[in-house]
Design a protein around this motif. Structure first.
Motif, PDB file in Angstrom:
ATOM      1  N   PHE A  82     -11.689 -12.315   9.890  1.00  0.00           N
ATOM      2  CA  PHE A  82     -10.390 -12.119   9.253  1.00  0.00           C
ATOM      3  C   PHE A  82      -9.980 -10.644   9.274  1.00  0.00           C
ATOM      4  CE2 PHE A  82     -11.636 -16.098   6.797  1.00  0.00           C
ATOM      5  CZ  PHE A  82     -10.838 -16.921   7.574  1.00  0.00           C
ATOM      6  N   ASP A  83     -10.940  -9.759   9.121  1.00  0.00           N
ATOM      7  CA  ASP A  83     -10.651  -8.326   9.186  1.00  0.00           C
ATOM      8  C   ASP A  83     -10.145  -7.949  10.574  1.00  0.00           C
ATOM      9  OD1 ASP A  83     -10.567  -5.696   8.085  1.00  0.00           O
ATOM     10  OD2 ASP A  83     -12.441  -5.226   9.115  1.00  0.00           O
ATOM     11  N   SER A  84     -10.734  -8.536  11.613  1.00  0.00           N
ATOM     12  CA  SER A  84     -10.293  -8.231  12.980  1.00  0.00           C
ATOM     13  C   SER A  84      -8.873  -8.726  13.224  1.00  0.00           C
ATOM     14  CB  SER A  84     -11.259  -8.864  13.993  1.00  0.00           C
ATOM     15  OG  SER A  84     -11.155 -10.288  14.007  1.00  0.00           O
ATOM     16  N   ILE A  85      -8.506  -9.856  12.616  1.00  0.00           N
ATOM     17  CA  ILE A  85      -7.141 -10.373  12.732  1.00  0.00           C
ATOM     18  C   ILE A  85      -6.148  -9.394  12.113  1.00  0.00           C
ATOM     19  CG2 ILE A  85      -5.577 -12.119  11.777  1.00  0.00           C
ATOM     20  CD1 ILE A  85      -7.699 -14.199  12.315  1.00  0.00           C
ATOM     21  N   ILE A  86      -6.501  -8.888  10.944  1.00  0.00           N
ATOM     22  CA  ILE A  86      -5.617  -7.949  10.246  1.00  0.00           C
ATOM     23  C   ILE A  86      -5.456  -6.676  11.063  1.00  0.00           C
ATOM     24  CG2 ILE A  86      -5.385  -6.528   8.177  1.00  0.00           C
ATOM     25  CD1 ILE A  86      -6.913  -8.774   6.676  1.00  0.00           C
ATOM     26  N   ARG A  87      -6.572  -6.165  11.587  1.00  0.00           N
ATOM     27  CA  ARG A  87      -6.501  -4.927  12.370  1.00  0.00           C
ATOM     28  C   ARG A  87      -5.755  -5.141  13.683  1.00  0.00           C
ATOM     29  NH1 ARG A  87     -11.032  -3.876  14.124  1.00  0.00           N
ATOM     30  NH2 ARG A  87     -12.467  -5.328  13.096  1.00  0.00           N
ATOM     31  N   ALA A  88      -5.936  -6.308  14.310  1.00  0.00           N
ATOM     32  CA  ALA A  88      -5.243  -6.614  15.558  1.00  0.00           C
ATOM     33  C   ALA A  88      -3.735  -6.682  15.356  1.00  0.00           C
ATOM     34  CB  ALA A  88      -5.752  -7.925  16.141  1.00  0.00           C
ATOM     35  N   ALA A  89      -3.316  -7.045  14.141  1.00  0.00           N
ATOM     36  CA  ALA A  89      -1.882  -7.092  13.823  1.00  0.00           C
ATOM     37  C   ALA A  89      -1.326  -5.702  13.549  1.00  0.00           C
ATOM     38  CB  ALA A  89      -1.643  -7.988  12.619  1.00  0.00           C
ATOM     39  N   GLY A  90      -2.196  -4.684  13.595  1.00  0.00           N
ATOM     40  CA  GLY A  90      -1.750  -3.310  13.386  1.00  0.00           C
ATOM     41  C   GLY A  90      -1.406  -3.009  11.951  1.00  0.00           C
ATOM     42  N   ARG A  91      -2.090  -3.692  11.022  1.00  0.00           N
ATOM     43  CA  ARG A  91      -1.760  -3.536   9.615  1.00  0.00           C
ATOM     44  C   ARG A  91      -2.841  -2.769   8.870  1.00  0.00           C
ATOM     45  NH1 ARG A  91       2.169  -4.801  11.697  1.00  0.00           N
ATOM     46  NH2 ARG A  91       3.767  -6.284  11.027  1.00  0.00           N
ATOM     47  N   SER A  92      -2.420  -2.058   7.832  1.00  0.00           N
ATOM     48  CA  SER A  92      -3.331  -1.378   6.899  1.00  0.00           C
ATOM     49  C   SER A  92      -2.969  -1.849   5.496  1.00  0.00           C
ATOM     50  CB  SER A  92      -3.211   0.142   7.025  1.00  0.00           C
ATOM     51  OG  SER A  92      -3.563   0.569   8.326  1.00  0.00           O
ATOM     52  N   PRO A  93      -3.323  -3.077   5.162  1.00  0.00           N
ATOM     53  CA  PRO A  93      -2.897  -3.653   3.882  1.00  0.00           C
ATOM     54  C   PRO A  93      -3.581  -2.982   2.698  1.00  0.00           C
ATOM     55  CG  PRO A  93      -4.492  -5.078   4.926  1.00  0.00           C
ATOM     56  CD  PRO A  93      -4.177  -4.001   5.922  1.00  0.00           C
ATOM     57  N   LYS A  94      -2.916  -3.080   1.560  1.00  0.00           N
ATOM     58  CA  LYS A  94      -3.482  -2.545   0.321  1.00  0.00           C
ATOM     59  C   LYS A  94      -3.914  -3.650  -0.643  1.00  0.00           C
ATOM     60  CE  LYS A  94      -0.791   1.744   0.487  1.00  0.00           C
ATOM     61  NZ  LYS A  94       0.192   2.606  -0.216  1.00  0.00           N
ATOM     62  N   SER A  95      -3.452  -4.885  -0.400  1.00  0.00           N
ATOM     63  CA  SER A  95      -3.764  -5.964  -1.333  1.00  0.00           C
ATOM     64  C   SER A  95      -3.986  -7.266  -0.588  1.00  0.00           C
ATOM     65  CB  SER A  95      -2.636  -6.133  -2.355  1.00  0.00           C
ATOM     66  OG  SER A  95      -1.412  -6.431  -1.698  1.00  0.00           O
ATOM     67  N   LEU A  96      -4.812  -8.141  -1.200  1.00  0.00           N
ATOM     68  CA  LEU A  96      -5.143  -9.431  -0.579  1.00  0.00           C
ATOM     69  C   LEU A  96      -5.314 -10.475  -1.671  1.00  0.00           C
ATOM     70  CD1 LEU A  96      -7.503 -10.273   2.323  1.00  0.00           C
ATOM     71  CD2 LEU A  96      -8.004 -11.288   0.082  1.00  0.00           C
ATOM     72  N   LEU A  97      -4.750 -11.659  -1.435  1.00  0.00           N
ATOM     73  CA  LEU A  97      -4.902 -12.812  -2.315  1.00  0.00           C
ATOM     74  C   LEU A  97      -5.758 -13.849  -1.610  1.00  0.00           C
ATOM     75  CD1 LEU A  97      -4.172 -14.506  -4.842  1.00  0.00           C
ATOM     76  CD2 LEU A  97      -2.115 -15.261  -3.608  1.00  0.00           C
ATOM     77  N   ILE A 108     -14.257 -10.312  -2.722  1.00  0.00           N
ATOM     78  CA  ILE A 108     -15.245  -9.262  -2.965  1.00  0.00           C
ATOM     79  C   ILE A 108     -15.408  -8.353  -1.757  1.00  0.00           C
ATOM     80  CG2 ILE A 108     -17.740  -8.916  -3.215  1.00  0.00           C
ATOM     81  CD1 ILE A 108     -17.701 -11.231  -5.237  1.00  0.00           C
ATOM     82  N   GLU A 109     -15.564  -8.936  -0.579  1.00  0.00           N
ATOM     83  CA  GLU A 109     -15.832  -8.113   0.597  1.00  0.00           C
ATOM     84  C   GLU A 109     -14.626  -7.260   0.994  1.00  0.00           C
ATOM     85  OE1 GLU A 109     -18.651  -7.495   1.853  1.00  0.00           O
ATOM     86  OE2 GLU A 109     -19.750  -8.982   0.685  1.00  0.00           O
ATOM     87  N   PHE A 110     -13.422  -7.784   0.821  1.00  0.00           N
ATOM     88  CA  PHE A 110     -12.253  -6.956   1.141  1.00  0.00           C
ATOM     89  C   PHE A 110     -12.030  -5.901   0.055  1.00  0.00           C
ATOM     90  CE2 PHE A 110     -11.256 -10.235   4.274  1.00  0.00           C
ATOM     91  CZ  PHE A 110     -10.850  -9.439   5.345  1.00  0.00           C
ATOM     92  N   ALA A 111     -12.447  -6.188  -1.169  1.00  0.00           N
ATOM     93  CA  ALA A 111     -12.407  -5.156  -2.210  1.00  0.00           C
ATOM     94  C   ALA A 111     -13.386  -4.039  -1.870  1.00  0.00           C
ATOM     95  CB  ALA A 111     -12.731  -5.758  -3.575  1.00  0.00           C
ATOM     96  N   ARG A 112     -14.538  -4.383  -1.325  1.00  0.00           N
ATOM     97  CA  ARG A 112     -15.509  -3.374  -0.904  1.00  0.00           C
ATOM     98  C   ARG A 112     -14.955  -2.517   0.231  1.00  0.00           C
ATOM     99  NH1 ARG A 112     -21.255  -6.705  -0.882  1.00  0.00           N
ATOM    100  NH2 ARG A 112     -22.246  -4.705  -1.206  1.00  0.00           N
ATOM    101  N   ARG A 113     -13.986  -3.057   0.953  1.00  0.00           N
ATOM    102  CA  ARG A 113     -13.361  -2.308   2.044  1.00  0.00           C
ATOM    103  C   ARG A 113     -12.114  -1.563   1.571  1.00  0.00           C
ATOM    104  NH1 ARG A 113     -14.556  -5.952   7.452  1.00  0.00           N
ATOM    105  NH2 ARG A 113     -16.604  -6.707   6.722  1.00  0.00           N
ATOM    106  N   GLY A 114     -11.881  -1.574   0.261  1.00  0.00           N
ATOM    107  CA  GLY A 114     -10.836  -0.728  -0.314  1.00  0.00           C
ATOM    108  C   GLY A 114      -9.565  -1.412  -0.742  1.00  0.00           C
TER     109      GLY A 114
END
Length: 316
Positions: A82-97, A108-114
């Motif tokens: 899922f992280d690779s999908i987000i990065r491939a879309a060229g996004r730097s998101p700040k929040s995730l639901l 938890i894991e995306f919170a660990r990534r900031g």
């Protein structure tokens, strides 16, 4: 044993890190004893397993030596996917639901990534485990909410990434259509749906499939296949990964899901399988990635009003 007591904050039921209350005297004894932090973590984990059962899905590293599901396969590769999908879309998101978050891995894991993350689930056992992992890791940018994804409260806000991993195919009709409509509203940017879908040329899956049928809702026809969630109505809700209260789910066609989200201002930008082996084994379970292109999509005001009323009913 006392049932976990949620704390109401801004209309939500947040599971807080008062594990001495949630887990009773075993946790209190662990806190009073002169033992190391890893030993204390292990004691609480053991108490949770004793009370709520073992972790069923999410293998989360709490320390270098302690993980929540030591005998189970790791799910970290799904986080990376899922992280690779987000990065491939060229996004730097700040929040995730994270919708129907189970034991909290993705939040938890995306919170660990900031990222600032919120996980929502309806089952107490999942939430206690998720909150235990979050509090053990001291993640202040992650929260868990007890709630039904079919009725998202308006106070939940909006998120740069909305992740629906393994939930859409557990919803009955028309809940599945309402769900798509609602998650489009809470998405600021990306919407990721990992799900099984119905196809004309796919007649077998990991569960028996009905014939392709038409379903109607609000003057529109949708195609899909009926799936038995529970053969015995008395066992409804018993599967920790299944529906919480329905004996049936409906898998919509991929075409209809794309069309329904397009009507709500979300455009399909990517379609992937989690791995080549996954594509061979589960050709009816791709991951669809949508980008929110229209903020004021059709019916958005009506949806927001309906969700607000639902939240008011739920929280008094």
């Amino acid at each position: 044993m006392m049932k976990p007591e949620p704390r109401l904050i801004d209309g939500f039921e947040y599971y807080v890190a008062s594990l001495s209350v949630q887990l009773g005297c075993r946790q209190q004894k662990a806190e009073r004893a002169t033992i190391s932090k890893p030993e204390r973590i292990s004691a609480v984990l053991e108490a949770i397993v004793s009370t709520f059962g073992p972790w069923t899905a999410h293998n989360i590293a709490l320390t270098e030596q302690i993980i929540t599901r030591p005998d189970g396969p790791t799910q970290q590769w799904r986080v990376d996917f899922f992280d690779s999908i987000i990065r491939a879309a060229g996004r730097s998101p700040k929040s995730l639901l994270d919708l129907a978050c189970l034991e909290g891995l993705f939040a938890i894991e995306f919170a660990r990534r900031g990222l600032t993350t919120v996980g929502i689930d309806a089952r107490d056992a999942h939430l206690v485990k998720a909150e235990f992992a979050r509090s053990t890791l001291e993640l202040t940018n992650c929260r868990f909410i007890r709630g039904d994804v079919r009725s998202l409260p308006i106070e939940i806000g909006n998120f740069d990434v909305v992740l629906a991993a393994g939930i859409l195919y557990h919803l009955d009709f028309p809940d599945c259509v309402k769900f798509l409509r609602d998650i489009a509203v809470v998405s600021n940017d990306l919407l990721i749906i990992d799900s099984y879908f119905a196809y004309e040329d796919v007649h077998t899956s990991y569960v028996p499939l009905s014939d392709l049928k038409y379903f109607h809702f609000e003057g529109r026809a949708y195609r899909g296949r009926e799936i038995v969630e529970y053969a015995d109505p008395k066992s409804t809700g018993g599967n920790p990964w299944g529906s919480i209260d329905s004996t049936r789910s409906v898998w919509l066609t991929e075409e209809d899901v794309i069309s329904a989200l397009s009507d709500r201002g979300c455009r399909l930008i990517e379609r992937q399988f989690q791995s080549p082996s996954s594509k061979r084994a589960y050709p009816d379970r791709p991951t669809l990635v949508f980008k929110r292109t229209i903020r004021d999509a059709p019916d958005a005001e009506e949806i927001l009003t309906r969700r607000s009323l639902t939240a008011a009913e739920a929280f008094g």
